[in-house]
Design a protein around this motif. Structure first.
Motif, PDB file in Angstrom:
ATOM      1  N   UNK A 129       3.608 -12.440   5.689  1.00 31.30           N
ATOM      2  CA  UNK A 129       4.434 -11.574   6.534  1.00 31.30           C
ATOM      3  C   UNK A 129       4.223 -10.118   6.141  1.00 31.30           C
ATOM      4  N   UNK A 130       4.313  -9.257   7.141  1.00 30.92           N
ATOM      5  CA  UNK A 130       4.062  -7.832   6.908  1.00 30.92           C
ATOM      6  C   UNK A 130       5.242  -6.972   7.338  1.00 30.92           C
ATOM      7  N   UNK A 131       5.295  -5.770   6.774  1.00 31.53           N
ATOM      8  CA  UNK A 131       6.267  -4.762   7.156  1.00 31.53           C
ATOM      9  C   UNK A 131       5.616  -3.409   6.949  1.00 31.53           C
ATOM     10  N   UNK A 132       5.917  -2.478   7.874  1.00 33.43           N
ATOM     11  CA  UNK A 132       5.253  -1.184   7.833  1.00 33.43           C
ATOM     12  C   UNK A 132       6.260  -0.046   7.886  1.00 33.43           C
ATOM     13  N   UNK A 133       5.847   1.080   7.304  1.00 35.89           N
ATOM     14  CA  UNK A 133       6.622   2.301   7.399  1.00 35.89           C
ATOM     15  C   UNK A 133       6.744   2.698   8.863  1.00 35.89           C
ATOM     16  N   UNK A 134       7.946   3.060   9.266  1.00 32.89           N
ATOM     17  CA  UNK A 134       8.161   3.368  10.677  1.00 32.89           C
ATOM     18  C   UNK A 134       7.249   4.483  11.198  1.00 32.89           C
ATOM     19  N   UNK A 135       7.087   5.590  10.445  1.00 35.25           N
ATOM     20  CA  UNK A 135       6.221   6.655  10.979  1.00 35.25           C
ATOM     21  C   UNK A 135       4.756   6.245  11.139  1.00 35.25           C
ATOM     22  N   UNK A 136       4.315   5.250  10.381  1.00 30.66           N
ATOM     23  CA  UNK A 136       2.909   4.852  10.411  1.00 30.66           C
ATOM     24  C   UNK A 136       2.669   3.533  11.128  1.00 30.66           C
ATOM     25  N   UNK A 137       3.723   2.902  11.561  1.00 31.71           N
ATOM     26  CA  UNK A 137       3.629   1.528  12.058  1.00 31.71           C
ATOM     27  C   UNK A 137       2.624   1.374  13.192  1.00 31.71           C
ATOM     28  N   UNK A 138       2.599   2.340  14.102  1.00 33.34           N
ATOM     29  CA  UNK A 138       1.733   2.207  15.276  1.00 33.34           C
ATOM     30  C   UNK A 138       0.253   2.287  14.919  1.00 33.34           C
TER      31      UNK A 138
ATOM     32  N   UNK B 150       8.203  -7.552  -7.152  1.00 34.38           N
ATOM     33  CA  UNK B 150       8.790  -8.883  -7.178  1.00 34.38           C
ATOM     34  C   UNK B 150       9.840  -9.052  -6.089  1.00 34.38           C
ATOM     35  N   UNK B 151      10.291  -7.926  -5.549  1.00 29.36           N
ATOM     36  CA  UNK B 151      11.265  -7.952  -4.469  1.00 29.36           C
ATOM     37  C   UNK B 151      10.759  -7.103  -3.311  1.00 29.36           C
ATOM     38  N   UNK B 152      11.296  -7.376  -2.152  1.00 31.48           N
ATOM     39  CA  UNK B 152      10.959  -6.563  -0.987  1.00 31.48           C
ATOM     40  C   UNK B 152      11.407  -5.130  -1.238  1.00 31.48           C
ATOM     41  N   UNK B 153      10.512  -4.193  -1.007  1.00 32.76           N
ATOM     42  CA  UNK B 153      10.843  -2.805  -1.259  1.00 32.76           C
ATOM     43  C   UNK B 153      10.033  -1.897  -0.367  1.00 32.76           C
ATOM     44  N   UNK B 154      10.629  -0.744  -0.062  1.00 34.37           N
ATOM     45  CA  UNK B 154       9.918   0.328   0.635  1.00 34.37           C
ATOM     46  C   UNK B 154       9.897   1.560  -0.252  1.00 34.37           C
ATOM     47  N   UNK B 155      10.066   1.329  -1.547  1.00 30.02           N
ATOM     48  CA  UNK B 155      10.111   2.426  -2.499  1.00 30.02           C
ATOM     49  C   UNK B 155       8.734   2.852  -2.951  1.00 30.02           C
ATOM     50  N   UNK B 156       8.735   3.687  -3.951  1.00 32.85           N
ATOM     51  CA  UNK B 156       7.469   4.226  -4.427  1.00 32.85           C
ATOM     52  C   UNK B 156       7.462   4.435  -5.938  1.00 32.85           C
ATOM     53  N   UNK B 157       8.263   3.698  -6.696  1.00 24.74           N
ATOM     54  CA  UNK B 157       8.317   3.956  -8.131  1.00 24.74           C
ATOM     55  C   UNK B 157       8.460   2.705  -8.967  1.00 24.74           C
TER      56      UNK B 157
ATOM     57  N   UNK C 281       4.876  14.059  -2.431  1.00 26.36           N
ATOM     58  CA  UNK C 281       5.361  12.855  -3.086  1.00 26.36           C
ATOM     59  C   UNK C 281       4.665  11.602  -2.586  1.00 26.36           C
ATOM     60  N   UNK C 282       4.910  10.517  -3.310  1.00 29.25           N
ATOM     61  CA  UNK C 282       4.331   9.242  -2.946  1.00 29.25           C
ATOM     62  C   UNK C 282       5.044   8.670  -1.715  1.00 29.25           C
ATOM     63  N   UNK C 283       4.301   7.974  -0.874  1.00 25.71           N
ATOM     64  CA  UNK C 283       4.824   7.431   0.384  1.00 25.71           C
ATOM     65  C   UNK C 283       4.442   5.969   0.502  1.00 25.71           C
ATOM     66  N   UNK C 284       5.423   5.144   0.827  1.00 24.62           N
ATOM     67  CA  UNK C 284       5.144   3.738   1.063  1.00 24.62           C
ATOM     68  C   UNK C 284       4.562   3.555   2.459  1.00 24.62           C
ATOM     69  N   UNK C 285       3.497   2.770   2.587  1.00 21.43           N
ATOM     70  CA  UNK C 285       2.831   2.535   3.867  1.00 21.43           C
ATOM     71  C   UNK C 285       3.232   1.187   4.458  1.00 21.43           C
TER      72      UNK C 285
ATOM     73  N   UNK D 131       0.862  -1.179   0.000  1.00 22.00           N
ATOM     74  CA  UNK D 131       0.000   0.000   0.000  1.00 22.00           C
ATOM     75  C   UNK D 131       0.903   1.235   0.000  1.00 22.00           C
ATOM     76  N   UNK D 132       0.526   2.217  -0.810  1.00 19.66           N
ATOM     77  CA  UNK D 132       1.223   3.490  -0.887  1.00 19.66           C
ATOM     78  C   UNK D 132       0.168   4.590  -0.925  1.00 19.66           C
ATOM     79  N   UNK D 133       0.626   5.815  -0.678  1.00 19.09           N
ATOM     80  CA  UNK D 133      -0.299   6.937  -0.773  1.00 19.09           C
ATOM     81  C   UNK D 133       0.431   8.176  -1.263  1.00 19.09           C
ATOM     82  N   UNK D 134      -0.340   9.113  -1.774  1.00 18.65           N
ATOM     83  CA  UNK D 134       0.210  10.379  -2.224  1.00 18.65           C
ATOM     84  C   UNK D 134      -0.711  11.503  -1.793  1.00 18.65           C
TER      85      UNK D 134
END
Length: 124
Positions: A58-67, A101-108, A46-50, A38-41
């Motif tokens: 398995x899950x992983x979250x953006x640190x600022x939004x994790x809580x 296809x790979x683990x990423x925290x990017x937005x592009x 700019x676009x932000x990975x959530x 999930x991402x948002x803009x």
């Protein structure tokens, strides 16, 4: 051809929970090695990975939004869901789901398939 489609309410009140679902067709969300993000803009930003949920669940979250964030899935419906708690007007954004296809925290370019996006406004 893989297709992703976001769905959910376009208006959420402050302090409530934003809940969006991404329905995937043309491929299973349990297939290796894919990651479902999930991402948002926000407007004018700019676009932000959530966060993501991967093929194993398995899950992983953006640190600022994790809580405030939870991503889950329903494999029987081939869907994954975003929940963002305690929203404020700063959570107003276009929300996207996407596959990588790979683990990423990017937005592009890391993502090969995107949903069209859904606008969510946080307002009373």
């Amino acid at each position: 051809q893989v297709q992703l489609q976001e769905s959910g309410p376009g208006l959420v009140k402050p302090s409530q929970t934003l809940s969006l679902t991404c329905t995937v067709s043309g491929g299973s969300i349990t297939t290796k090695p894919f990651y479902w993000s999930w991402l948002r803009q926000p407007p004018g930003k700019g676009r932000e990975w959530i966060g993501y949920i991967d093929y194993s669940g398995s899950t992983s979250y953006s640190r600022p939004l994790k809580s405030r964030t939870s991503i889950s899935r329903d494999t029987s419906k081939n869907q994954f869901t975003l929940q963002l708690n305690s929203v404020t007007p700063e959570d107003t954004a276009m929300y996207f789901c996407a596959r990588s296809e790979q683990m990423t925290m990017g937005w592009g370019d890391e993502y090969d398939y995107w949903g069209q996006g859904t606008q969510v406004n946080v307002s009373s």
